[in-house]
Motif scaffolding. Sequence first.
Motif, mmCIF file in Angstrom:
data_model
loop_
_atom_site.group_PDB
_atom_site.id
_atom_site.type_symbol
_atom_site.label_atom_id
_atom_site.label_comp_id
_atom_site.label_asym_id
_atom_site.label_seq_id
_atom_site.Cartn_x
_atom_site.Cartn_y
_atom_site.Cartn_z
ATOM 1 N N GLU A 147 -0.668 52.276 -53.007
ATOM 2 C CA GLU A 147 -0.433 51.402 -51.856
ATOM 3 C C GLU A 147 -1.612 50.457 -51.642
ATOM 4 O O GLU A 147 -2.779 50.814 -51.882
ATOM 5 N N THR A 148 -1.270 49.249 -51.185
ATOM 6 C CA THR A 148 -2.288 48.249 -50.851
ATOM 7 C C THR A 148 -1.676 47.212 -49.921
ATOM 8 O O THR A 148 -0.460 47.230 -49.661
ATOM 9 N N GLU A 149 -2.510 46.300 -49.437
ATOM 10 C CA GLU A 149 -2.028 45.213 -48.585
ATOM 11 C C GLU A 149 -1.856 43.950 -49.427
ATOM 12 O O GLU A 149 -2.743 43.589 -50.199
ATOM 13 N N LEU A 150 -0.687 43.307 -49.279
ATOM 14 C CA LEU A 150 -0.458 42.014 -49.928
ATOM 15 C C LEU A 150 -0.656 40.901 -48.914
ATOM 16 O O LEU A 150 -0.136 40.969 -47.795
ATOM 17 N N PRO A 151 -1.384 39.853 -49.271
ATOM 18 C CA PRO A 151 -1.565 38.726 -48.350
ATOM 19 C C PRO A 151 -0.341 37.803 -48.369
ATOM 20 O O PRO A 151 0.568 37.956 -49.189
ATOM 21 N N GLY A 181 9.446 53.096 -61.499
ATOM 22 C CA GLY A 181 8.977 53.116 -60.118
ATOM 23 C C GLY A 181 9.881 52.384 -59.169
ATOM 24 O O GLY A 181 10.708 51.560 -59.563
ATOM 25 N N ILE A 182 9.730 52.729 -57.894
ATOM 26 C CA ILE A 182 10.399 51.968 -56.850
ATOM 27 C C ILE A 182 9.346 51.160 -56.103
ATOM 28 O O ILE A 182 8.189 51.579 -55.978
ATOM 29 N N VAL A 183 9.759 49.989 -55.626
ATOM 30 C CA VAL A 183 8.859 49.062 -54.949
ATOM 31 C C VAL A 183 9.295 48.955 -53.494
ATOM 32 O O VAL A 183 10.461 48.688 -53.207
ATOM 33 N N LEU A 184 8.349 49.192 -52.573
ATOM 34 C CA LEU A 184 8.633 49.096 -51.145
ATOM 35 C C LEU A 184 7.647 48.144 -50.486
ATOM 36 O O LEU A 184 6.458 48.107 -50.836
ATOM 37 N N LEU A 185 8.150 47.362 -49.519
ATOM 38 C CA LEU A 185 7.313 46.523 -48.679
ATOM 39 C C LEU A 185 7.498 46.985 -47.243
ATOM 40 O O LEU A 185 8.620 46.986 -46.717
ATOM 41 N N ASP A 186 6.411 47.405 -46.624
ATOM 42 C CA ASP A 186 6.464 47.982 -45.280
ATOM 43 C C ASP A 186 7.551 49.052 -45.166
ATOM 44 O O ASP A 186 8.279 49.129 -44.170
ATOM 45 N N GLY A 187 7.669 49.869 -46.211
ATOM 46 C CA GLY A 187 8.613 50.987 -46.190
ATOM 47 C C GLY A 187 10.029 50.627 -46.561
ATOM 48 O O GLY A 187 10.905 51.507 -46.621
ATOM 49 N N LYS A 188 10.307 49.362 -46.850
ATOM 50 C CA LYS A 188 11.654 48.941 -47.219
ATOM 51 C C LYS A 188 11.713 48.757 -48.735
ATOM 52 O O LYS A 188 10.927 47.999 -49.306
ATOM 53 N N PRO A 240 5.350 36.891 -45.821
ATOM 54 C CA PRO A 240 5.114 36.044 -44.641
ATOM 55 C C PRO A 240 3.649 35.984 -44.235
ATOM 56 O O PRO A 240 2.782 36.624 -44.849
ATOM 57 N N ASN A 241 3.379 35.271 -43.154
ATOM 58 C CA ASN A 241 2.004 34.972 -42.741
ATOM 59 C C ASN A 241 1.151 36.207 -42.496
ATOM 60 O O ASN A 241 -0.044 36.222 -42.801
ATOM 61 N N ASN A 242 1.747 37.249 -41.907
ATOM 62 C CA ASN A 242 0.936 38.407 -41.530
ATOM 63 C C ASN A 242 0.743 39.405 -42.664
ATOM 64 O O ASN A 242 0.152 40.464 -42.468
ATOM 65 N N GLY A 243 1.247 39.099 -43.851
ATOM 66 C CA GLY A 243 1.091 39.994 -44.995
ATOM 67 C C GLY A 243 2.016 41.199 -44.900
ATOM 68 O O GLY A 243 2.859 41.295 -44.001
ATOM 69 N N THR A 244 1.827 42.153 -45.837
ATOM 70 C CA THR A 244 2.735 43.303 -45.879
ATOM 71 C C THR A 244 2.074 44.454 -46.629
ATOM 72 O O THR A 244 1.141 44.247 -47.423
ATOM 73 N N ARG A 245 2.555 45.661 -46.380
ATOM 74 C CA ARG A 245 2.078 46.857 -47.068
ATOM 75 C C ARG A 245 2.939 47.083 -48.304
ATOM 76 O O ARG A 245 4.164 47.250 -48.208
ATOM 77 N N LEU A 246 2.308 47.082 -49.473
ATOM 78 C CA LEU A 246 3.007 47.299 -50.742
ATOM 79 C C LEU A 246 2.878 48.762 -51.150
ATOM 80 O O LEU A 246 1.775 49.320 -51.153
ATOM 81 N N SER A 247 4.010 49.388 -51.489
ATOM 82 C CA SER A 247 4.022 50.762 -51.990
ATOM 83 C C SER A 247 4.732 50.778 -53.335
ATOM 84 O O SER A 247 5.859 50.289 -53.455
ATOM 85 N N LEU A 248 4.067 51.336 -54.345
ATOM 86 C CA LEU A 248 4.648 51.511 -55.674
ATOM 87 C C LEU A 248 4.676 53.008 -55.975
ATOM 88 O O LEU A 248 3.618 53.636 -56.127
ATOM 89 N N PHE A 249 5.872 53.580 -56.034
ATOM 90 C CA PHE A 249 6.023 55.020 -56.272
ATOM 91 C C PHE A 249 6.429 55.193 -57.732
ATOM 92 O O PHE A 249 7.555 54.889 -58.128
ATOM 93 N N ILE A 250 5.482 55.685 -58.564
ATOM 94 C CA ILE A 250 5.610 55.625 -60.015
ATOM 95 C C ILE A 250 5.837 57.023 -60.602
ATOM 96 O O ILE A 250 5.145 57.983 -60.240
ATOM 97 N N GLU A 251 6.765 57.101 -61.536
ATOM 98 C CA GLU A 251 7.124 58.355 -62.196
ATOM 99 C C GLU A 251 6.685 58.351 -63.656
ATOM 100 O O GLU A 251 6.918 57.379 -64.380
ATOM 101 N N GLN A 286 14.470 39.026 -57.497
ATOM 102 C CA GLN A 286 13.819 38.012 -56.665
ATOM 103 C C GLN A 286 14.087 38.356 -55.207
ATOM 104 O O GLN A 286 15.231 38.436 -54.774
ATOM 105 N N ILE A 287 13.016 38.627 -54.455
ATOM 106 C CA ILE A 287 13.137 39.126 -53.100
ATOM 107 C C ILE A 287 12.411 38.189 -52.144
ATOM 108 O O ILE A 287 11.265 37.780 -52.391
ATOM 109 N N GLU A 288 13.084 37.817 -51.040
ATOM 110 C CA GLU A 288 12.402 37.110 -49.947
ATOM 111 C C GLU A 288 12.223 38.108 -48.827
ATOM 112 O O GLU A 288 13.194 38.682 -48.329
ATOM 113 N N TYR A 289 11.002 38.353 -48.468
ATOM 114 C CA TYR A 289 10.725 39.392 -47.473
ATOM 115 C C TYR A 289 10.222 38.748 -46.182
ATOM 116 O O TYR A 289 9.321 37.890 -46.223
#
Length: 623
Positions: A409-413, A428-435, A454-465, A620-623
């Motif tokens: 996990e890390t923060e994306l700007p 792996g599955i990719v989540l942004l702010d838990g989604k 977006p402007n305030n950034g987001t929490r990136l989670s990569l759950f890898i197997e 391609q994801i718009e978050y």
Amino acid sequence: MQKILLMLFVAAMMTGMFSTSCTQKRNEFRIADGHFLLNGEPVQFFSGEVHPSRIPREYWRQRLQMVRAMGMNAISIYMFWNVHEPYPGEYNFEGNADIAEFIRIAQEEDLWVMLRPSPYVCAEWEFGGYPWWLLKESDLKVRSKDPRFINAYRDYVMEVGKQLTPLLIENGGPIIMVQIENEYGFYGSDKEYLAMNRDIFIEAGFTCDLFTCDPPYTIDAGHLPGIYAAVNGGAKPAEVIATQDRINGGGPYFVSEWYPAWFDVWGKRHHTSPVENFTAHLDSIFHYGISLNMYMAHGGSNFGFMNGANYDTYMPYQSQTQSYDYDAPINEAGNPTAKFFAYRELVKKYAPEGYHIPEVPQPLKSISVKSFQLDEIALIEQQRPAVIKSERPLSFEDINQGYGYVLYETELPKGEGWLKVRELRDYGIVLLDGKRIGVLDRRTELDSIYLKVPNNGTRLSLFIENLGRINFGSFLTDNRKGITETVFFAGREVTGWDIFGYPFKSIDGYTFSESAKAHSDWPVLRRGTFHLDKVEDTYFDMRDFGKGSLWVNGHHVGRYWQVGPQQTLYIPAPWLREGENEVVVFEMLKMWQSEISGLDHPILDELNEELFTGPTAVQQIEY
């Protein structure tokens, strides 16, 4: 040529003219005078490969009785280093790893043993049998003269010697031959390295005959002069004879791996082969008195996280299924197939007068289990292990973890562009702010997702197997797991990672609750119970689930995956009990699925090709 083959045929047929009972008083085996000699008498081996690690200990004797009833007089056994030394210096020869007991049972069931403890086995097993901890030193080279590898190798073989040299034939046991390397010709040609292997086994007390094995087209690279070289593959009798005449200077003639079908991988069709092809080739081999070991006589299962993987140009990474049924004569549940009876008739045709073949044991029964609910939930995102902080991603090996899953996990700007994971190992599955916004899949080279943050950034989670380390070829030395290089977003390296390890050695430490609500996008553990009035084998039907692992009464059965071709998980009766039984499912994709049931038969050939995401897919994801 015909005259030579006729002479070879007559000589080879003489090798089958003597009883080979393992329970009789035998004390000498030699390779000499063009023959395998038991107490000075020629013998032809009808052998089959079985692996105790792929069979519940409670079923060892039943499986060996089936092998003997098939007409075989010998077995070949791989030993898996990663089973017997899971951590450096911590040796395991107990329970299902009690290889000496398996060999003693084989002797009681009238079977000779060809032991294959070479630390490299391939075998569609995790890392080809090597322990994952060898990879903690990223520049260590397995199958080489690297002193770090050789020292670890020697220590392990010395422990194997303590366990098994008392079971050599000269000491009253059934072990007649020991293999020092396995198909080395596919990998290299270093005769000094092979000689080191030989010397280590001799130092460990293996004073019996030693051997190597390779197919005819790599045998020149893989054999060590002075050591008997067996032949692998489906070569015709003339090629087997010519190859061993050239390499060994004559007989005995031995096909050490012959394949009744093949193994399966996730996302590709189930392998089978017609019984007619099976019998035609074997008949031609036995006709010339050639000894043969069938790989596999009984395949069994890749329980837990122990499946391996292959790598080729058509599907760069291929993870093998939990089932190792192999379309073998004795199926995954230990019951006979048409190939079993066809082989039994061939042995009757070619075995000498007085050769004893036991009656076929009664098949093991299986049952269905009615649907039941997995209504207790453990939310793993709320039950995290201690965090490991690192500027750059760390591999499984870097955090001292061999198998399972790792969360990064890390923060994306703020920004827009491709999120790319270089050298993803493996899924792996990719989540942004838990989604959840997508998946990553090494099999299909799917390692990128296009994002708008977006402007305030987001929490990136990569759950890898870790889907299994490669077990064959040059990629053995490139087998670290997780995120093994770097992550980029919009062309810039992503840093500042929080890392959490989920090895799932057991699921005892997790808290389950009926009141917990599964987050729709996070992986989840679900638990439920079912009742049995009688205990027999069953197969859990995983077709309504997505991807994950399953435990029954604390036993880690293995992985399932909706892509197929395997859609059920074999549950051996010894892992069940009368009364209440517990099931835990770890699900990565369909967290809402809460109902499960068991069938009385396997489903190994249902491929969901519409779920197979190819390498050209774009996320391609718009978050």
